[in-house]
Motif scaffolding. Structure first.
Motif, mmCIF file in Angstrom:
data_model
loop_
_atom_site.group_PDB
_atom_site.id
_atom_site.type_symbol
_atom_site.label_atom_id
_atom_site.label_comp_id
_atom_site.label_asym_id
_atom_site.label_seq_id
_atom_site.Cartn_x
_atom_site.Cartn_y
_atom_site.Cartn_z
ATOM 1 N N TRP A 219 55.452 19.399 13.373
ATOM 2 C CA TRP A 219 55.057 18.327 14.270
ATOM 3 C C TRP A 219 54.097 17.346 13.611
ATOM 4 C CZ3 TRP A 219 49.995 17.373 15.280
ATOM 5 C CH2 TRP A 219 49.085 18.390 15.007
ATOM 6 N N TYR A 220 53.316 17.853 12.635
ATOM 7 C CA TYR A 220 52.339 16.985 11.975
ATOM 8 C C TYR A 220 52.914 16.262 10.754
ATOM 9 C CZ TYR A 220 52.033 21.331 9.246
ATOM 10 O OH TYR A 220 52.344 22.440 8.506
ATOM 11 N N GLY A 221 54.213 16.398 10.534
ATOM 12 C CA GLY A 221 54.835 15.774 9.357
ATOM 13 C C GLY A 221 54.584 14.286 9.224
ATOM 14 N N PRO A 222 54.867 13.474 10.263
ATOM 15 C CA PRO A 222 54.627 12.030 10.162
ATOM 16 C C PRO A 222 53.155 11.675 9.956
ATOM 17 C CG PRO A 222 56.156 12.509 11.935
ATOM 18 C CD PRO A 222 55.587 13.831 11.488
ATOM 19 N N ILE A 223 52.261 12.561 10.405
ATOM 20 C CA ILE A 223 50.829 12.327 10.190
ATOM 21 C C ILE A 223 50.454 12.665 8.753
ATOM 22 C CG2 ILE A 223 48.496 13.009 10.894
ATOM 23 C CD1 ILE A 223 49.675 13.669 13.659
ATOM 24 N N LEU A 224 50.948 13.811 8.283
ATOM 25 C CA LEU A 224 50.617 14.253 6.931
ATOM 26 C C LEU A 224 51.200 13.324 5.871
ATOM 27 C CD1 LEU A 224 49.004 16.626 5.787
ATOM 28 C CD2 LEU A 224 51.161 17.859 5.471
ATOM 29 N N VAL A 225 52.378 12.742 6.156
ATOM 30 C CA VAL A 225 53.035 11.892 5.164
ATOM 31 C C VAL A 225 52.259 10.600 4.917
ATOM 32 C CG1 VAL A 225 54.516 10.470 6.647
ATOM 33 C CG2 VAL A 225 55.332 11.175 4.389
ATOM 34 N N MET A 226 51.325 10.273 5.828
ATOM 35 C CA MET A 226 50.511 9.069 5.628
ATOM 36 C C MET A 226 49.725 9.151 4.323
ATOM 37 S SD MET A 226 49.047 8.192 9.417
ATOM 38 C CE MET A 226 50.145 8.143 10.839
ATOM 39 N N SER A 227 49.429 10.382 3.889
ATOM 40 C CA SER A 227 48.697 10.540 2.632
ATOM 41 C C SER A 227 49.521 10.050 1.455
ATOM 42 C CB SER A 227 48.312 12.014 2.421
ATOM 43 O OG SER A 227 49.467 12.830 2.350
ATOM 44 N N GLY A 228 50.848 10.039 1.607
ATOM 45 C CA GLY A 228 51.707 9.507 0.563
ATOM 46 C C GLY A 228 52.022 8.038 0.772
ATOM 47 N N VAL A 229 52.119 7.636 2.050
ATOM 48 C CA VAL A 229 52.433 6.243 2.372
ATOM 49 C C VAL A 229 51.348 5.303 1.861
ATOM 50 C CG1 VAL A 229 52.746 4.603 4.271
ATOM 51 C CG2 VAL A 229 53.872 6.833 4.349
ATOM 52 N N VAL A 230 50.107 5.769 1.853
ATOM 53 C CA VAL A 230 48.996 4.947 1.351
ATOM 54 C C VAL A 230 49.329 4.363 -0.019
ATOM 55 C CG1 VAL A 230 46.656 5.072 0.409
ATOM 56 C CG2 VAL A 230 47.123 6.022 2.652
ATOM 57 N N PHE A 231 49.959 5.156 -0.847
ATOM 58 C CA PHE A 231 50.181 4.730 -2.232
ATOM 59 C C PHE A 231 51.358 3.771 -2.369
ATOM 60 C CE2 PHE A 231 48.472 9.055 -1.950
ATOM 61 C CZ PHE A 231 47.154 8.690 -2.154
ATOM 62 N N ALA A 232 52.123 3.631 -1.286
ATOM 63 C CA ALA A 232 53.148 2.585 -1.277
ATOM 64 C C ALA A 232 52.494 1.215 -1.173
ATOM 65 C CB ALA A 232 54.111 2.799 -0.108
ATOM 66 N N TYR A 233 51.286 1.180 -0.590
ATOM 67 C CA TYR A 233 50.557 -0.077 -0.439
ATOM 68 C C TYR A 233 49.571 -0.321 -1.590
ATOM 69 C CZ TYR A 233 52.183 -0.182 4.430
ATOM 70 O OH TYR A 233 52.948 -0.221 5.563
ATOM 71 N N ALA A 234 49.473 0.612 -2.500
ATOM 72 C CA ALA A 234 48.524 0.469 -3.614
ATOM 73 C C ALA A 234 48.819 -0.808 -4.396
ATOM 74 C CB ALA A 234 48.615 1.682 -4.525
ATOM 75 N N ALA A 235 47.780 -1.466 -4.843
ATOM 76 C CA ALA A 235 47.801 -2.706 -5.637
ATOM 77 C C ALA A 235 47.638 -3.952 -4.790
ATOM 78 C CB ALA A 235 49.048 -2.826 -6.510
ATOM 79 N N ILE A 236 47.574 -3.819 -3.444
ATOM 80 C CA ILE A 236 47.309 -5.019 -2.650
ATOM 81 C C ILE A 236 45.902 -5.544 -2.938
ATOM 82 C CG2 ILE A 236 48.903 -4.441 -0.785
ATOM 83 C CD1 ILE A 236 46.550 -3.509 0.869
ATOM 84 N N GLU A 237 45.044 -4.658 -3.469
ATOM 85 C CA GLU A 237 43.671 -5.073 -3.787
ATOM 86 C C GLU A 237 43.592 -5.954 -5.028
ATOM 87 O OE1 GLU A 237 44.554 -1.621 -6.310
ATOM 88 O OE2 GLU A 237 44.789 -1.944 -4.154
ATOM 89 N N MET A 238 44.746 -6.189 -5.687
ATOM 90 C CA MET A 238 44.791 -7.035 -6.881
ATOM 91 C C MET A 238 44.244 -8.435 -6.635
ATOM 92 S SD MET A 238 45.780 -6.428 -9.978
ATOM 93 C CE MET A 238 46.347 -8.087 -10.323
ATOM 94 N N VAL A 239 44.371 -8.907 -5.399
ATOM 95 C CA VAL A 239 43.877 -10.246 -5.064
ATOM 96 C C VAL A 239 42.397 -10.364 -5.395
ATOM 97 C CG1 VAL A 239 43.447 -11.853 -3.158
ATOM 98 C CG2 VAL A 239 45.616 -10.630 -3.292
#
Length: 512
Positions: free
Chosen positions: A214-234
């Protein structure tokens, strides 16, 4: 006035020699490019397979945190645009020690990421040329991005502009095709496309039986974060923007729209077109969809986009690390050769240093891939730390502006302090999630990679940085005249010869 006379001069000295040549289209595309990479094109496949349609919620939640991050970063940039970015802000608000830690963690993050991306390029190229030696691909790819970075900041911006155009173009084509297929209810690979697949998917919208938790979609957020990595390049690029005060707010405010369209829109269509168990790790979900639609030419295009995305990451890595190393070098926290700049305003020595590490690391990766996997997993912790510094610096900045110590900025983040506090709490939860998911990943301790990184890797890295700081501290003390603490207290400047006006880079244009 010499560099060591006051702390502000040390801060402003970082900007001397850089050319403000990045214009509006570069800034917009750097922001877009940072938000679209292999995390979406490739990494989303395994997450879809293991999570189900609820992955849409995971991407949306992390997308909101990413927006909070960009608003915090935007406030910092309009306070003071600098190529030293997070390192320089940590120096100003938390002192030299934390600038040292932040800079080297950010450099190590990009160094390890670059090594992984180089290796990935070698594998992607073999899609067309199976017999192409990986070592040759590594050298060619690195030579290309190194040449671009050594030319000028504008050359970097041009590469990122066209790379972003290609990535955005591919996503837009998918979105158009996907909408037609889903709304039209077309058959795709023996399955009827449609939004009904959100709940008719095996296990339902939020799978929680069988192999799912049941906590799968919550736990996967720890991996989803890294899909957004590099937005701080600005933040790093801001120091070389022609008009940061105008362009940064535009780029930051557009982030939430891009996340909604490109990320959430893409994931929503992917889960509406096929059951999520049809997506497999290692194969782009976009490739899977287009092949089942019979559009094999688009599959080939996506394979090419994967190379572009990896090259864009390499390009960003060299750009960022060269500037971060120079910021560290200004306070004697990095080798002094990293201060060298070309006439075109490129910190070439730091860039070359990182590229050498890329090559050596790629060789190590080929020789010991299992050992290197742990090192790559460590980058996730480093990204969390960097994001954490942005939130922490924004909170400190706002404390100072609210008390009148520093003039209020023109682009303050809304929802202070709650948005940044929520961001920090979320990052801590992601760290816990990494440990949990790492523990569940394998029955064998040595293969619980993320768990090992969090539980053992963080203390080891902290110990290494603490020892390294003790080594460089005497030089930093000498260089700054023992002004190694934060620049401000809540009551005003920490040092008697400091005023808010000293932070204006124009006042230090003659520093060398």
């Amino acid at each position: 006035m010499t560099q060591t006379d006051t702390q502000p001069n040390s801060l402003n000295a970082e900007q001397v020699g850089y050319k403000q040549t990045l214009n509006s289209r570069h800034v917009q595309m750097i922001a877009i490019g940072g938000a679209i990479g292999t995390g979406l094109f490739l990494g989303s496949a395994s997450r879809l397979h293991n999570t189900g349609p609820a992955l849409v919620i995971s991407y949306a939640v992390v997308g909101v945190i990413a927006y909070f991050l960009m608003r915090a970063l935007g406030e910092l940039v309009l306070h003071r645009a600098t190529s030293g970015a997070f390192v320089s802000y940590m120096r100003e608000f938390f002192g030299e020690k934390w600038a040292f830690v932040t800079g080297w963690i950010y450099w190590l993050n990009w160094a390890l990421t670059g090594i992984a991306e180089l290796s990935a390029v070698g594998l992607y190229i073999q899609y067309w040329w199976p017999n192409m030696p990986t070592w040759a691909t590594v050298l060619i790819a690195l030579a290309v991005v190194l040449s671009i970075n050594l030319l000028s900041a504008r050359a970097f911006g041009e590469f990122e502009f066209w790379a972003a155009i290609l990535k955005v173009g591919a996503i837009l084509i998918f979105l158009v095709v996907g909408l037609v297929v889903v709304i039209g209810g077309f058959d795709i690979g023996g399955h009827k496309a449609g939004f009904q697949n959100l709940w008719s998917n095996p296990g339902g919208f939020w799978p929680h039986t069988g192999d799912f938790n049941w906590y799968g979609p919550i736990l996967v957020m720890s991996g989803v974060v890294f899909a957004y990595a590099a937005i701080e390049m600005v933040g790093v690029a801001a120091g070389e923007m022609a008009d940061a005060e105008k362009e940064v707010p535009k780029a930051v405010n557009a982030v939430i729209f891009r996340i909604a369209v490109f990320y959430i829109g893409s994931i929503l269509l992917l889960v509406s077109m096929l059951p999520t168990d049809q997506y497999t790790a290692g194969t782009s979900p976009f490739v899977t969809v287009f092949e089942k639609l019979g559009l094999t030419w688009m599959s080939t295009v996506i394979q090419a986009i994967l190379i572009v995305a990896a090259m864009s990451s390499l390009n960003s890595g060299l750009y960022s690390t060269g500037r971060v190393l120079r910021s560290l070098g200004m306070s004697k926290q990095a080798p002094q050769f990293t201060l060298k700049m070309s006439k075109s305003g490129v910190p070439w020595a730091g860039i070359v240093m990182t590229s050498v590490v890329f090559v050596l690391g790629s060789v190590l990766n080929f020789l010991t891939p299992d050992a290197f996997e742990i090192a790559v997993e460590a980058t996730s912790v480093m990204i969390l730390f960097t994001w954490g510094t942005i939130f922490a610096c924004q909170i400190r900045l706002r404390q100072l502006t609210d008390r009148g110590v520093i003039p209020k900025g023109a682009f303050q983040a809304p929802g202070y302090p709650y948005t940044s506090l929520i961001g920090l709490v979320f990052l801590v939860l992601v760290l816990i999630g990494l440990a949990i998911s790492g523990w569940q990943a394998s029955p064998y301790l040595l293969h619980k990679t993320s768990f090992l990184v969090v539980v053992f890797g963080i203390p080891v890295l902290a110990a290494v940085l603490a020892l390294s700081w003790r080594v460089v501290k005497p030089k930093v003390v000498e260089n700054t005249g023992n002004k190694i603490e934060s620049l401000w207290t809540l009551d005003g400047p920490r040092y008697s010869d400091v005023t808010p006006d000293d932070l204006d880079p124009a006042d230090d244009a003659s520093i060398v």
